[in-house]
Design a protein around this motif. Structure first.
Motif, PDB file in Angstrom:
ATOM      1  N   LEU A 145       0.863  -1.171   0.000  1.00  0.00           N
ATOM      2  CA  LEU A 145       0.000   0.000   0.000  1.00  0.00           C
ATOM      3  C   LEU A 145       0.903   1.227   0.000  1.00  0.00           C
ATOM      4  O   LEU A 145       1.885   1.270   0.740  1.00  0.00           O
ATOM      5  CB  LEU A 145      -0.880  -0.006   1.255  1.00  0.00           C
ATOM      6  N   ALA A 146       0.578   2.228  -0.820  1.00  0.00           N
ATOM      7  CA  ALA A 146       1.409   3.427  -0.923  1.00  0.00           C
ATOM      8  C   ALA A 146       0.770   4.565  -0.146  1.00  0.00           C
ATOM      9  O   ALA A 146      -0.122   5.250  -0.630  1.00  0.00           O
ATOM     10  CB  ALA A 146       1.603   3.819  -2.383  1.00  0.00           C
ATOM     11  N   LEU A 147       1.244   4.753   1.086  1.00  0.00           N
ATOM     12  CA  LEU A 147       0.785   5.868   1.911  1.00  0.00           C
ATOM     13  C   LEU A 147       1.563   7.132   1.524  1.00  0.00           C
ATOM     14  O   LEU A 147       2.770   7.082   1.303  1.00  0.00           O
ATOM     15  CB  LEU A 147       1.024   5.545   3.384  1.00  0.00           C
ATOM     16  N   ILE A 148       0.865   8.245   1.425  1.00  0.00           N
ATOM     17  CA  ILE A 148       1.502   9.537   1.230  1.00  0.00           C
ATOM     18  C   ILE A 148       1.378  10.291   2.541  1.00  0.00           C
ATOM     19  O   ILE A 148       0.315  10.788   2.893  1.00  0.00           O
ATOM     20  CB  ILE A 148       0.856  10.334   0.077  1.00  0.00           C
ATOM     21  N   ASP A 149       2.466  10.311   3.298  1.00  0.00           N
ATOM     22  CA  ASP A 149       2.471  10.840   4.658  1.00  0.00           C
ATOM     23  C   ASP A 149       3.154  12.208   4.670  1.00  0.00           C
ATOM     24  O   ASP A 149       4.378  12.297   4.574  1.00  0.00           O
ATOM     25  CB  ASP A 149       3.201   9.864   5.577  1.00  0.00           C
ATOM     26  N   GLU A 150       2.343  13.250   4.778  1.00  0.00           N
ATOM     27  CA  GLU A 150       2.862  14.616   4.824  1.00  0.00           C
ATOM     28  C   GLU A 150       3.827  14.887   3.672  1.00  0.00           C
ATOM     29  O   GLU A 150       4.923  15.417   3.843  1.00  0.00           O
ATOM     30  CB  GLU A 150       3.529  14.882   6.182  1.00  0.00           C
ATOM     31  N   GLY A 151       3.412  14.486   2.471  1.00  0.00           N
ATOM     32  CA  GLY A 151       4.188  14.762   1.269  1.00  0.00           C
ATOM     33  C   GLY A 151       5.349  13.831   1.026  1.00  0.00           C
ATOM     34  O   GLY A 151       6.221  14.119   0.198  1.00  0.00           O
ATOM     35  N   GLU A 152       5.388  12.688   1.707  1.00  0.00           N
ATOM     36  CA  GLU A 152       6.458  11.715   1.526  1.00  0.00           C
ATOM     37  C   GLU A 152       5.879  10.353   1.168  1.00  0.00           C
ATOM     38  O   GLU A 152       4.813   9.965   1.660  1.00  0.00           O
ATOM     39  CB  GLU A 152       7.292  11.575   2.802  1.00  0.00           C
ATOM     40  N   THR A 153       6.586   9.630   0.308  1.00  0.00           N
ATOM     41  CA  THR A 153       6.190   8.259  -0.014  1.00  0.00           C
ATOM     42  C   THR A 153       6.547   7.352   1.152  1.00  0.00           C
ATOM     43  O   THR A 153       7.690   7.325   1.607  1.00  0.00           O
ATOM     44  CB  THR A 153       6.914   7.768  -1.273  1.00  0.00           C
ATOM     45  N   ASP A 154       5.566   6.599   1.628  1.00  0.00           N
ATOM     46  CA  ASP A 154       5.773   5.721   2.789  1.00  0.00           C
ATOM     47  C   ASP A 154       5.129   4.377   2.486  1.00  0.00           C
ATOM     48  O   ASP A 154       3.997   4.106   2.864  1.00  0.00           O
ATOM     49  CB  ASP A 154       5.160   6.376   4.027  1.00  0.00           C
ATOM     50  N   TRP A 155       5.871   3.537   1.764  1.00  0.00           N
ATOM     51  CA  TRP A 155       5.339   2.228   1.377  1.00  0.00           C
ATOM     52  C   TRP A 155       5.073   1.355   2.595  1.00  0.00           C
ATOM     53  O   TRP A 155       5.865   1.322   3.538  1.00  0.00           O
ATOM     54  CB  TRP A 155       6.321   1.506   0.452  1.00  0.00           C
ATOM     55  N   LYS A 156       3.961   0.632   2.563  1.00  0.00           N
ATOM     56  CA  LYS A 156       3.614  -0.339   3.597  1.00  0.00           C
ATOM     57  C   LYS A 156       3.529  -1.712   2.926  1.00  0.00           C
ATOM     58  O   LYS A 156       2.620  -1.968   2.132  1.00  0.00           O
ATOM     59  CB  LYS A 156       2.276   0.009   4.252  1.00  0.00           C
ATOM     60  N   ILE A 157       4.500  -2.558   3.242  1.00  0.00           N
ATOM     61  CA  ILE A 157       4.524  -3.900   2.676  1.00  0.00           C
ATOM     62  C   ILE A 157       3.618  -4.813   3.504  1.00  0.00           C
ATOM     63  O   ILE A 157       3.703  -4.827   4.739  1.00  0.00           O
ATOM     64  CB  ILE A 157       5.960  -4.461   2.660  1.00  0.00           C
ATOM     65  N   ASP A 189      -8.087   2.012   6.587  1.00  0.00           N
ATOM     66  CA  ASP A 189      -8.767   2.852   7.574  1.00  0.00           C
ATOM     67  C   ASP A 189      -7.814   3.241   8.695  1.00  0.00           C
ATOM     68  O   ASP A 189      -7.791   4.400   9.141  1.00  0.00           O
ATOM     69  CB  ASP A 189      -9.978   2.093   8.141  1.00  0.00           C
ATOM     70  N   TRP A 190      -7.010   2.296   9.150  1.00  0.00           N
ATOM     71  CA  TRP A 190      -6.055   2.557  10.242  1.00  0.00           C
ATOM     72  C   TRP A 190      -5.061   3.629   9.830  1.00  0.00           C
ATOM     73  O   TRP A 190      -4.861   4.621  10.544  1.00  0.00           O
ATOM     74  CB  TRP A 190      -5.325   1.269  10.621  1.00  0.00           C
ATOM     75  N   PHE A 191      -4.427   3.434   8.681  1.00  0.00           N
ATOM     76  CA  PHE A 191      -3.409   4.395   8.246  1.00  0.00           C
ATOM     77  C   PHE A 191      -4.023   5.755   7.890  1.00  0.00           C
ATOM     78  O   PHE A 191      -3.381   6.790   8.074  1.00  0.00           O
ATOM     79  CB  PHE A 191      -2.644   3.844   7.041  1.00  0.00           C
ATOM     80  N   GLN A 192      -5.236   5.746   7.442  1.00  0.00           N
ATOM     81  CA  GLN A 192      -5.881   7.002   7.076  1.00  0.00           C
ATOM     82  C   GLN A 192      -6.167   7.880   8.289  1.00  0.00           C
ATOM     83  O   GLN A 192      -6.018   9.097   8.248  1.00  0.00           O
ATOM     84  CB  GLN A 192      -7.185   6.703   6.333  1.00  0.00           C
ATOM     85  N   LYS A 193      -6.515   7.252   9.412  1.00  0.00           N
ATOM     86  CA  LYS A 193      -7.043   8.002  10.544  1.00  0.00           C
ATOM     87  C   LYS A 193      -6.144   8.078  11.771  1.00  0.00           C
ATOM     88  O   LYS A 193      -6.446   8.826  12.703  1.00  0.00           O
ATOM     89  CB  LYS A 193      -8.391   7.391  10.974  1.00  0.00           C
ATOM     90  N   TYR A 194      -5.035   7.346  11.806  1.00  0.00           N
ATOM     91  CA  TYR A 194      -4.335   7.207  13.084  1.00  0.00           C
ATOM     92  C   TYR A 194      -3.727   8.501  13.605  1.00  0.00           C
ATOM     93  O   TYR A 194      -3.452   8.627  14.798  1.00  0.00           O
ATOM     94  CB  TYR A 194      -3.293   6.088  13.020  1.00  0.00           C
ATOM     95  N   GLY A 199      -4.617  15.919  15.878  1.00  0.00           N
ATOM     96  CA  GLY A 199      -4.939  17.188  15.251  1.00  0.00           C
ATOM     97  C   GLY A 199      -4.484  17.315  13.809  1.00  0.00           C
ATOM     98  O   GLY A 199      -4.539  18.407  13.230  1.00  0.00           O
ATOM     99  N   LYS A 200      -4.069  16.207  13.212  1.00  0.00           N
ATOM    100  CA  LYS A 200      -3.612  16.234  11.822  1.00  0.00           C
ATOM    101  C   LYS A 200      -4.713  15.743  10.887  1.00  0.00           C
ATOM    102  O   LYS A 200      -5.617  15.013  11.305  1.00  0.00           O
ATOM    103  CB  LYS A 200      -2.348  15.386  11.659  1.00  0.00           C
ATOM    104  N   PRO A 201      -4.641  16.103   9.605  1.00  0.00           N
ATOM    105  CA  PRO A 201      -5.658  15.640   8.658  1.00  0.00           C
ATOM    106  C   PRO A 201      -5.482  14.160   8.342  1.00  0.00           C
ATOM    107  O   PRO A 201      -4.459  13.550   8.675  1.00  0.00           O
ATOM    108  CB  PRO A 201      -5.395  16.501   7.416  1.00  0.00           C
ATOM    109  N   GLU A 202      -6.470  13.581   7.704  1.00  0.00           N
ATOM    110  CA  GLU A 202      -6.365  12.191   7.276  1.00  0.00           C
ATOM    111  C   GLU A 202      -5.196  12.027   6.310  1.00  0.00           C
ATOM    112  O   GLU A 202      -4.902  12.913   5.505  1.00  0.00           O
ATOM    113  CB  GLU A 202      -7.656  11.747   6.572  1.00  0.00           C
ATOM    114  N   ASN A 203      -4.535  10.893   6.404  1.00  0.00           N
ATOM    115  CA  ASN A 203      -3.481  10.580   5.444  1.00  0.00           C
ATOM    116  C   ASN A 203      -4.086  10.252   4.085  1.00  0.00           C
ATOM    117  O   ASN A 203      -5.241   9.823   3.987  1.00  0.00           O
ATOM    118  CB  ASN A 203      -2.642   9.388   5.932  1.00  0.00           C
ATOM    119  N   LYS A 204      -3.270  10.424   3.060  1.00  0.00           N
ATOM    120  CA  LYS A 204      -3.702  10.129   1.694  1.00  0.00           C
ATOM    121  C   LYS A 204      -2.885   8.978   1.141  1.00  0.00           C
ATOM    122  O   LYS A 204      -1.866   8.565   1.726  1.00  0.00           O
ATOM    123  CB  LYS A 204      -3.550  11.374   0.817  1.00  0.00           C
ATOM    124  N   PHE A 205      -3.325   8.449   0.016  1.00  0.00           N
ATOM    125  CA  PHE A 205      -2.678   7.292  -0.593  1.00  0.00           C
ATOM    126  C   PHE A 205      -2.509   7.505  -2.087  1.00  0.00           C
ATOM    127  O   PHE A 205      -3.298   8.208  -2.718  1.00  0.00           O
ATOM    128  CB  PHE A 205      -3.508   6.018  -0.369  1.00  0.00           C
TER     129      PHE A 205
END
Length: 289
Positions: A145-157, A189-194, A199-205
């Motif tokens: 899964l390709a998480l985009i965390d605060e403008g950075e690529t954060d792959w989740k294997i 859902d976990w990565f989107q909302k954790y 106080g941060k926005p939902e993560n994007k993918f």
């Protein structure tokens, strides 16, 4: 190949560090000295477990410290814990990293359009066993899964422990979808909302939150393995990344066991266990407006 750990500093404290040793009892870096492949032909990889399933402490390989022990992330001077966002409790998998990988911030991923997050690539082990912090297990890759965390690529294997009783039934991401209904959706859902309770926005993918299959994931891992090779061979500037190791014979960052022991002994020995703050058990109910 077997590994063990040596804990230093009081548990649940800012000083807590988990150092690693190989089967001969020699100090090593889990980032640089543990090989990526347990069986390259079968795409079986080593995984360093940073966070056991159901726990909340955000533990991670300390990439900027000598020998890269596991330590707890700190925010504003306080130990960091992930929130329980209903219906989840802590991390919902054994969470950790693949050794000898690195997501280079200067490498713009052709799939996501963003640079890496400056860490080893992350792994979610979906096996039934709750692993121990610092445990090194063998996993087979199922997808990513390709998480985009605060403008950075954060792959989740997404992977499974090869010793899991059901491991033979899992060979690609669709097997997870078929045999563990809603598990992949829960992972998104976990990565989107954790981070929302902080106080941060939902993560994007990337890819609209769709999982990519095994073969795609393996290519991502190969790319981050090459980025790590460039790092330890000084073909790229790692900034504050600490490449001290005890086994890479051609590395300029190779250190002796005497020096490694000196790094470890700078950390105080284990003392009284500190209590985890009571608010860590709070459940957050979140609904997007």
């Amino acid at each position: 190949m077997s590994y063990s750990t040596e804990a230093r500093g009081s548990q649940n404290s800012l000083e807590r560090r988990i150092f690693f040793k190989n089967g001969k009892g020699l100090y090593i870096s889990p980032f640089h000295d543990i090989p990526l492949y347990a069986d390259e032909a079968k795409n079986v990889l080593y995984m360093v477990v940073e966070v056991p399933r159901w726990t909340n402490a955000k533990m991670e390989i300390a990439t900027k410290d000598s020998l890269n022990p596991i330590k707890q992330d700190v925010k504003k001077g306080k130990l960091r814990y992930v929130a329980n966002v209903f219906p989840h409790k802590g991390y919902i998998w054994n969470y950790g990293a693949l050794p000898q990988t690195w997501e280079n911030p200067k490498h713009i991923d052709e799939n996501t359009g963003f640079g890496g997050d400056n860490d080893p690539i992350d792994v979610c082990d979906i096996g039934s066993k709750v692993c121990e912090q610092g445990e090194v297990i063998k996993v087979k890759v199922l997808g990513t899964l390709a998480l985009i965390d605060e403008g950075e690529t954060d792959w989740k294997i997404i992977a499974i422990n090869v010793e899991d009783p059901e491991a033979d039934h899992y060979n690609d991401i669709e097997d997870v979808r078929r045999l563990k209904p809603h598990f992949l959706e829960s992972t998104v859902d976990w990565f989107q909302k954790y981070k929302v309770p902080d106080g941060k926005p939902e993560n994007k993918f990337a890819f609209n939150g769709e999982f990519k299959a095994k073969d795609f994931a393996i290519e991502v891992i190969k790319s981050t393995h090459q980025q790590w090779k460039d790092l330890v061979n000084k073909k790229t500037d790692g900034g504050e990344i600490n490449c001290t190791n005890t086994t890479l014979k051609d590395s300029e960052f190779l250190c002796t066991q005497e020096a490694a022991k000196a790094f470890v002994e700078k950390v105080p020995t284990c003392g009284q266990v500190n209590e985890i703050p009571s608010e860590v058990d709070k459940w957050y109910y979140y609904q997007k407006n």
